[in-house]
Design an enzyme around this catalytic site. Structure first.
Site, PDB file in Angstrom:
ATOM      1  N   LYS A   1     -17.684  12.280  -5.854  1.00  0.00           N
ATOM      2  CA  LYS A   1     -17.871  11.233  -6.864  1.00  0.00           C
ATOM      3  C   LYS A   1     -19.047  10.333  -6.473  1.00  0.00           C
ATOM      4  O   LYS A   1     -19.904  10.036  -7.284  1.00  0.00           O
ATOM      5  CB  LYS A   1     -16.578  10.410  -6.996  1.00  0.00           C
ATOM      6  CG  LYS A   1     -16.664   9.344  -8.034  1.00  0.00           C
ATOM      7  CD  LYS A   1     -15.379   8.563  -8.140  1.00  0.00           C
ATOM      8  CE  LYS A   1     -15.597   7.330  -8.991  1.00  0.00           C
ATOM      9  NZ  LYS A   1     -14.449   6.437  -8.997  1.00  0.00           N
TER      10      LYS A   1
ATOM     11  N   GLU B   1     -19.401  13.865   5.240  1.00  0.00           N
ATOM     12  CA  GLU B   1     -18.878  15.212   5.481  1.00  0.00           C
ATOM     13  C   GLU B   1     -19.407  16.199   4.440  1.00  0.00           C
ATOM     14  O   GLU B   1     -19.853  17.296   4.748  1.00  0.00           O
ATOM     15  CB  GLU B   1     -17.335  15.212   5.399  1.00  0.00           C
ATOM     16  CG  GLU B   1     -16.634  14.471   6.501  1.00  0.00           C
ATOM     17  CD  GLU B   1     -16.424  12.984   6.196  1.00  0.00           C
ATOM     18  OE1 GLU B   1     -17.204  12.406   5.399  1.00  0.00           O
ATOM     19  OE2 GLU B   1     -15.491  12.407   6.778  1.00  0.00           O
TER      20      GLU B   1
ATOM     21  N   GLY C   1     -10.935   8.843  -7.088  1.00  0.00           N
ATOM     22  CA  GLY C   1     -11.038  10.096  -6.337  1.00  0.00           C
ATOM     23  C   GLY C   1      -9.720  10.856  -6.235  1.00  0.00           C
ATOM     24  O   GLY C   1      -9.638  12.044  -6.532  1.00  0.00           O
ATOM     25  N   ARG C   2      -8.648  10.162  -5.833  1.00  0.00           N
ATOM     26  CA  ARG C   2      -7.381  10.878  -5.623  1.00  0.00           C
ATOM     27  C   ARG C   2      -6.648  11.186  -6.918  1.00  0.00           C
ATOM     28  O   ARG C   2      -5.561  11.764  -6.899  1.00  0.00           O
ATOM     29  CB  ARG C   2      -6.495  10.105  -4.639  1.00  0.00           C
ATOM     30  CG  ARG C   2      -6.277   8.660  -4.987  1.00  0.00           C
ATOM     31  CD  ARG C   2      -5.654   7.887  -3.824  1.00  0.00           C
ATOM     32  NE  ARG C   2      -5.556   6.467  -4.083  1.00  0.00           N
ATOM     33  CZ  ARG C   2      -6.538   5.593  -3.852  1.00  0.00           C
ATOM     34  NH1 ARG C   2      -7.684   6.009  -3.370  1.00  0.00           N
ATOM     35  NH2 ARG C   2      -6.376   4.314  -4.103  1.00  0.00           N
TER      36      ARG C   2
ATOM     37  N   GLU D   1      -3.121   6.464   0.602  1.00  0.00           N
ATOM     38  CA  GLU D   1      -4.375   5.775   0.298  1.00  0.00           C
ATOM     39  C   GLU D   1      -4.144   4.732  -0.806  1.00  0.00           C
ATOM     40  O   GLU D   1      -4.792   3.699  -0.850  1.00  0.00           O
ATOM     41  CB  GLU D   1      -5.466   6.781  -0.123  1.00  0.00           C
ATOM     42  CG  GLU D   1      -6.871   6.231   0.008  1.00  0.00           C
ATOM     43  CD  GLU D   1      -7.965   7.282  -0.120  1.00  0.00           C
ATOM     44  OE1 GLU D   1      -8.651   7.584   0.863  1.00  0.00           O
ATOM     45  OE2 GLU D   1      -8.145   7.810  -1.245  1.00  0.00           O
TER      46      GLU D   1
ATOM     47  N   HIS E   1      12.824  25.031  11.125  1.00  0.00           N
ATOM     48  CA  HIS E   1      12.769  25.494  12.514  1.00  0.00           C
ATOM     49  C   HIS E   1      11.862  24.611  13.363  1.00  0.00           C
ATOM     50  O   HIS E   1      11.446  25.009  14.439  1.00  0.00           O
ATOM     51  CB  HIS E   1      12.322  26.957  12.548  1.00  0.00           C
ATOM     52  CG  HIS E   1      13.287  27.822  11.805  1.00  0.00           C
ATOM     53  ND1 HIS E   1      14.408  28.357  12.390  1.00  0.00           N
ATOM     54  CD2 HIS E   1      13.342  28.166  10.494  1.00  0.00           C
ATOM     55  CE1 HIS E   1      15.096  29.029  11.483  1.00  0.00           C
ATOM     56  NE2 HIS E   1      14.467  28.917  10.318  1.00  0.00           N
TER      57      HIS E   1
ATOM     58  N   LYS F   1     -15.996   4.561   8.721  1.00  0.00           N
ATOM     59  CA  LYS F   1     -17.271   5.189   8.319  1.00  0.00           C
ATOM     60  C   LYS F   1     -18.440   4.375   8.879  1.00  0.00           C
ATOM     61  O   LYS F   1     -19.402   4.915   9.416  1.00  0.00           O
ATOM     62  CB  LYS F   1     -17.393   5.230   6.792  1.00  0.00           C
ATOM     63  CG  LYS F   1     -16.422   6.161   6.097  1.00  0.00           C
ATOM     64  CD  LYS F   1     -16.714   6.142   4.592  1.00  0.00           C
ATOM     65  CE  LYS F   1     -15.581   6.734   3.789  1.00  0.00           C
ATOM     66  NZ  LYS F   1     -15.730   6.563   2.352  1.00  0.00           N
TER      67      LYS F   1
HETATM   68  O1  F6P Z   1     -13.036   7.947   2.146  1.00  0.00           O
HETATM   69  C1  F6P Z   1     -12.040   8.028   1.192  1.00  0.00           C
HETATM   70  C2  F6P Z   1     -12.581   8.539  -0.084  1.00  0.00           C
HETATM   71  O2  F6P Z   1     -13.361   7.542  -0.635  1.00  0.00           O
HETATM   72  C3  F6P Z   1     -11.495   8.999  -1.022  1.00  0.00           C
HETATM   73  O3  F6P Z   1     -10.938   7.978  -1.728  1.00  0.00           O
HETATM   74  C4  F6P Z   1     -12.220  10.008  -1.843  1.00  0.00           C
HETATM   75  O4  F6P Z   1     -11.334  10.851  -2.522  1.00  0.00           O
HETATM   76  C5  F6P Z   1     -13.006  10.722  -0.763  1.00  0.00           C
HETATM   77  O5  F6P Z   1     -13.390   9.683   0.114  1.00  0.00           O
HETATM   78  C6  F6P Z   1     -14.201  11.509  -1.223  1.00  0.00           C
HETATM   79  O6  F6P Z   1     -15.125  10.714  -1.898  1.00  0.00           O
HETATM   80  P1  F6P Z   1     -16.297  11.351  -2.749  1.00  0.00           P
HETATM   81  O7  F6P Z   1     -15.693  12.159  -3.861  1.00  0.00           O
HETATM   82  O8  F6P Z   1     -17.086  10.189  -3.245  1.00  0.00           O
HETATM   83  O9  F6P Z   1     -17.106  12.223  -1.835  1.00  0.00           O
END
Ligand code: F6P
Length: 552
Positions: A204, A210, A265-266, A351, A382, A511
């Site tokens: 987003k 990452e 995002g979530r 979150e 288990h 971060k």
């Molecule tokens: O760091 C948390 C977060 O902001 C989440 O809320 C989000 O889903 C994820 O990182 C990924 O964010 P993006 O879609 O902007 O890469």
């Protein structure tokens, strides 16, 4: 709007919980008092069945709990959320994932058109994938999708692709890469043919380290595979609310699917972030997923509190926290296809609800979000179920059962799976009393002294709460309804606790601190660090030097 802790009902609920505890109320008592309890404390919504009779709730506790939503203005808050009010006050944004499933928000007349355009773009890509006209640098049709994203841009699509894998179109394979650890991408790429591989960069913000680092590594991989540099961009699609950043990265404008600020995002599985799902199961099935979620939306919006499944689940969480002092909740899907559900719910719940201040910034006056954990049955039986049955801390459980096997011709094996699921809920409630275990051991021929020695170890307290959710079968509509159920439970809890469900400022600090630490690891500049970080950096650098020397 008041939180539960500020409402007049809360002290009454606390008093009542105290009274029930001192009476030593048990689940067994409740079922003895009301033989119909198992049938009455149950409900259906959007094709899902919930049995919630195994909680320590007498009729007075239920009566008080059911007053909380009105006392906190929940019905209004939910309508405001659906209609596009800026419910995420710390970022001044609405949370309109319900619009992605067709609800038309009164305050945002522009949104349905944006949703329609997004779906059309997704459909065109799915059609091209299906008829083989979606290609990259060469004329080879795309057969492999690699989704590069993390958090909400990963967990939902990965869960849905796995859960619905039996609906997968035969010509397409989906992979997911999220971790910045290069091993994740490396392992995924090992078996892939670059000619037929398409990367979806799902972010987003288009800023997540990452995701960008993995996307750059994927680009380099294509270079190493001798894809002509001028054609590499054909292997990429971006899904983002920051289209300019995606263009700057090198993605062609026509290959950028926009997201919108009003999609959290979530909560974004239902947006273009769901593209890997749509590509995997086809656009018609993706629309069925949306439709299933929309049915739950309607239920949540229109059903009175006592019969409202997400609201009831929220109230039960509140009660278990108050009555038992529980601070974690296990989700145990008895379905391998839902193996990723606990991970998905961890982000959704933790979150959203891991907050210590109310919407106006004052400290919360009671506990909020709890730990969510779990794994598919029967594997957990288990490992950690011992803790559930005999640990000192009661953990409320959501058992999730699917009545029809997700694998053809395996109904009798599936019945065993279901039997295990039902057995665990029963064992948690009934336990095994000292008398029962003594009798069993004596009947098996043990002498009394030995039986008495063993009895405390074999006694299982029972009296532990659980919900049982049942889906007739696992398909796009029922998965949509299930995920929307948890989304709405979380939204309801946010309102009841008076917190902002839709922001996540807590994740930012780590971060920000990563930059100086990365520099310290590289150059050894540790002056600005705290003593522990300094020590850890020195140790890491010494070790790295030793490896370099040994390699040299
Ligand atoms: O760091 C948390 C977060 O902001 C989440 O809320 C989000 O889903 C994820 O990182 C990924 O964010 P993006 O879609 O902007 O890469």
């Amino acid at each position: 709007m008041k939180s539960i802790y500020d409402s007049r009902v809360w002290p009454q609920l606390e008093d009542h919980a105290r009274a029930l505890r001192s009476e030593g109320l048990t689940l067994a008592n409740l079922f003895e008092q009301d033989p119909d309890r198992a049938r009455i404390h149950a409900m259906e919504a959007a094709g899902l069945y919930l049995n919630h009779s195994r909680h320590h709730l007498d009729s007075r506790a239920m009566e008080l709990l059911l007053m909380l939503p009105d006392a906190c203005g929940l019905p209004t808050a939910i309508r405001d959320q659906f209609n596009g009010d800026a419910v995420n006050r710390s970022e001044q944004r609405p949370a309109l994932h319900t619009a992605l499933r067709g609800y038309e928000p009164a305050c945002r007349r522009d949104v349905p058109e944006q949703v329609g355009q997004q779906l059309e773009q997704m459909e065109a890509l799915c059609d091209a994938l299906e008829d083989g006209s979606l290609t990259a640098a060469t004329d080879h049709p795309i057969q492999t999708i690699v989704n590069i994203g993390i958090g909400g841009s990963h967990l939902g699509p990965a869960l849905a692709c796995e859960a619905l894998s039996r609906f997968r179109r035969p010509h397409v394979q989906c992979h997911f890469v999220s971790n910045i650890d290069p091993a994740d991408l490396h392992q995924t790429l090992r078996s892939l043919d670059p000619r037929t591989t398409l990367f979806l960069i799902a972010s987003k913000s288009f800023r997540t380290e990452e995701t960008l680092s993995n996307a750059r590594a994927a680009w380099q991989w294509l270079e190493q595979q001798e894809v002509p540099p001028a054609l590499i961009h054909r292997h990429f699609i971006a899904i983002t609310a920051q289209t300019a950043r995606a263009r700057e990265f090198g993605v062609l404008s026509g290959r950028i699917l926009p997201m919108h600020e009003w999609t959290g995002g979530r909560f974004s599985l239902w947006s273009a972030i769901g593209l890997p799902v749509a590509m995997s199961i086809g656009m018609a099935a993706f629309r069925d997923l949306l439709e299933g979620a929309a049915r739950m939306d309607q239920h949540f919006l229109e059903t009175p509190t006592a019969d409202n499944m997400p609201v009831m689940m929220a109230l039960l969480d509140i009660w278990d926290r108050l009555y038992l002092g529980s601070d974690s909740h296990a989700v145990l899907p008895y379905a391998q296809a839902l193996a990723r559900l606990p991970d998905y719910l961890q982000q959704l719940e933790m979150e959203s609800l891991g907050k210590s201040v109310t919407r106006d910034g004052s400290p919360v006056r009671g506990p909020t979000g709890q730990v969510v954990w779990g794994s598919p049955g029967t594997d957990g039986q288990h490992s950690f179920h011992q803790f559930l049955h005999q640990g000192t801390q009661p953990v409320p459980v959501d058992f999730i059962a699917i009545l029809q096997s997700t694998v053809p011709h395996k109904e009798s094996a599936h019945r065993r799976l279901l039997a295990h699921c039902l057995a665990q809920g029963r064992a948690l409630m009934e336990g095994r009393s000292r008398d029962q275990v003594m009798q069993e051991m004596l009947a098996a021929g043990l002498d009394r002294a030995e039986a008495e020695r063993l009895a405390p170890h074999r006694t299982i307290p029972g009296n532990r709460p659980s919900n049982t959710l049942m889906l007739t079968e696992l398909g796009p509509p029922s998965l949509g309804a299930l995920l929307a159920l948890y989304e709405h439970k979380v939204a309801a809890l946010g309102v009841l606790w008076g917190i902002n469900t839709f922001d996540q400022w807590g994740v930012e600090l780590g971060k920000a601190l990563c930059g100086p630490l990365a520099a310290a690891l590289e150059h050894g500049s540790t002056e600005a660090l705290d003593p522990v970080s300094r020590e850890l950096v020195h140790r890491s650098r010494e070790r790295a030097d030793r490896i370099d020397r040994d390699d040299g």
